[in-house]
Design a protein around this motif. Structure first.
Motif, PDB file in Angstrom:
ATOM      1  N   ARG A  26       0.826  -1.209   0.000  1.00 53.96           N
ATOM      2  CA  ARG A  26       0.000   0.000   0.000  1.00 53.96           C
ATOM      3  C   ARG A  26       0.865   1.265   0.000  1.00 53.96           C
ATOM      4  O   ARG A  26       0.562   2.229  -0.698  1.00 53.96           O
ATOM      5  CB  ARG A  26      -0.913   0.019   1.235  1.00 53.96           C
ATOM      6  N   ASP A  27       1.909   1.255   0.827  1.00 52.24           N
ATOM      7  CA  ASP A  27       2.680   2.479   1.047  1.00 52.24           C
ATOM      8  C   ASP A  27       4.174   2.160   1.109  1.00 52.24           C
ATOM      9  O   ASP A  27       4.802   2.228   2.172  1.00 52.24           O
ATOM     10  CB  ASP A  27       2.214   3.115   2.363  1.00 52.24           C
ATOM     11  N   ARG A  78      -2.899   6.150  -4.950  1.00 50.62           N
ATOM     12  CA  ARG A  78      -2.017   5.836  -3.826  1.00 50.62           C
ATOM     13  C   ARG A  78      -2.675   6.227  -2.507  1.00 50.62           C
ATOM     14  O   ARG A  78      -2.596   5.475  -1.515  1.00 50.62           O
ATOM     15  CB  ARG A  78      -0.679   6.564  -3.987  1.00 50.62           C
ATOM     16  N   MET A  81      -5.133   3.613  -1.561  1.00 50.69           N
ATOM     17  CA  MET A  81      -4.467   2.404  -1.073  1.00 50.69           C
ATOM     18  C   MET A  81      -3.973   2.588   0.358  1.00 50.69           C
ATOM     19  O   MET A  81      -4.073   1.669   1.180  1.00 50.69           O
ATOM     20  CB  MET A  81      -3.303   2.051  -1.989  1.00 50.69           C
ATOM     21  N   VAL A  82      -3.460   3.754   0.664  1.00 47.88           N
ATOM     22  CA  VAL A  82      -2.849   3.990   1.971  1.00 47.88           C
ATOM     23  C   VAL A  82      -3.893   4.281   3.046  1.00 47.88           C
ATOM     24  O   VAL A  82      -3.833   3.725   4.154  1.00 47.88           O
ATOM     25  CB  VAL A  82      -1.852   5.169   1.888  1.00 47.88           C
TER      26      VAL A  82
END
Length: 260
Positions: A26-27, A78, A81-82
Motif C-alpha cells: 500500500r505504502d 495511492r 491504497m494507503v
C-alpha cells in the motif's frame, strides 16, 4: 494457562508478516518490506497491485479519469491504497469504496463536482452489472397501467445531483452547481444497453411510490400524488400521470402490469 489460539487463525509471526507485506504494497515509501524478500519480486507485486487498481478505476470512472491530471490521478490511487479500508471483498463493489473514499475527504486538485461525477459513474456500473433481468419479469406488457399494479424495470436506479453529471466531459466542465437539483434515472434495456432520463420531482415521486408501495394500482398511486400536491383537480393529475406512465413504458422504465 495461556489463552488458546483459534486453530483456523495463522500464527502471530505469519500474521505480522502478512500485515507488513500488505502495508508495504500500500505504502512502499513509508512501510519497509519484510526482510528476506527479493526486491525484484516485490517490485512485481507493487506494480501489479497499483496497476490493477489504476486500471479498474480508470474503467469504472472513465470521465473523471479524463478530467484529472495523470500525476494527480496516480497520487489519488495511492491515497486510496494507503488511507482507505474497504468494507467489502467484492471486486465489483470496489467502485463504491472509491466513492466513499472521495466522500470522506477533501481532495485537493480535483474538480468540485468530482464526488457527484464519481457517484454517477458508479451508478452506471451498478445498473450495467445488476443481476436482475428486465426480460424475466412476469408482467403484461400491454396492461392497463391505471387499473393494475405496475411492474418497474428491476435495474432502475434514481439519484439526485447538484451538478449536471450526465453532461460533464473534457469539453464541458461546469464551474458552478445547478440552481435546482437534478434527478436522473438510469436503467438497463432489454438489449442490455443503458438508458438515461432526466426526471422532474413529480415523476421521480411517481416512481418512488410505485417501488415502495407495489400493492397500489397506477390510479391509486397518482391519486396519492394529487393528494400530496393538494391539487384542486385530482383528475387532471391522474390524466397527465397516465400519459407519463405510457411514456415510461415506451422507454422501458415501466415494463407493464403485474398480476392481481
Amino acid at each position: 494457562m495461556p489463552p488458546q489460539r483459534d486453530s483456523n487463525s495463522p500464527p502471530e509471526s505469519l500474521l505480522a508478516l502478512q500485515r507488513q507485506f500488505a502495508g508495504h504494497l500500500r505504502d512502499p515509501a513509508r512501510v519497509a518490506a519484510p526482510e528476506g524478500l527479493e526486491e525484484r519480486r516485490l517490485a512485481i507485486y507493487r506494480r501489479l497491485f497499483f496497476g490493477n487498481l489504476n486500471n479498474l478505476f480508470s474503467k469504472n470512472f472513465p470521465v473523471l479519469y479524463k478530467l484529472v491530471d495523470r500525476e494527480r490521478w496516480q497520487s489519488l490511487i495511492r491515497e486510496f491504497m494507503v488511507d482507505h479500508r474497504s468494507t467489502t471483498p467484492m471486486f465489483t463493489e470496489i467502485g463504491r469504496e472509491f466513492v466513499r473514499f472521495l466522500e470522506e475527504r477533501q481532495s485537493d486538485g480535483l474538480p468540485a463536482f468530482a464526488l457527484e461525477l464519481a457517484h454517477w459513474e458508479f451508478l452506471e456500473t451498478r445498473v450495467r452489472l445488476a443481476e436482475a433481468d428486465p426480460g424475466a419479469v412476469a408482467c403484461d406488457t400491454a396492461g392497463d397501467l391505471l387499473a393494475a399494479r405496475i411492474a418497474l424495470n428491476p435495474t432502475l436506479r434514481l439519484a439526485q445531483y447538484s451538478w449536471p453529471v450526465h453532461e460533464i466531459s473534457p469539453g464541458n466542465r461546469p464551474e458552478t452547481p445547478l440552481e435546482q437539483p437534478l434527478i436522473l434515472a438510469a436503467w438497463r434495456k432489454f438489449d442490455d444497453r443503458l438508458g438515461f432520463m432526466k426526471l422532474n420531482a413529480v415523476t421521480a415521486r411517481l416512481l418512488e411510490l410505485i417501488d415502495r408501495q407495489p400493492e397500489l394500482a397506477g390510479r391509486a398511486v397518482l391519486e396519492r400524488i394529487a393528494e400530496e400536491m393538494r391539487a384542486p383537480d385530482p383528475a387532471t393529475i391522474v390524466q397527465s400521470g397516465a400519459t407519463m406512465l405510457e411514456r415510461l413504458r415506451d422507454r422501458g422504465i415501466v415494463l407493464g402490469t403485474l398480476p392481481q
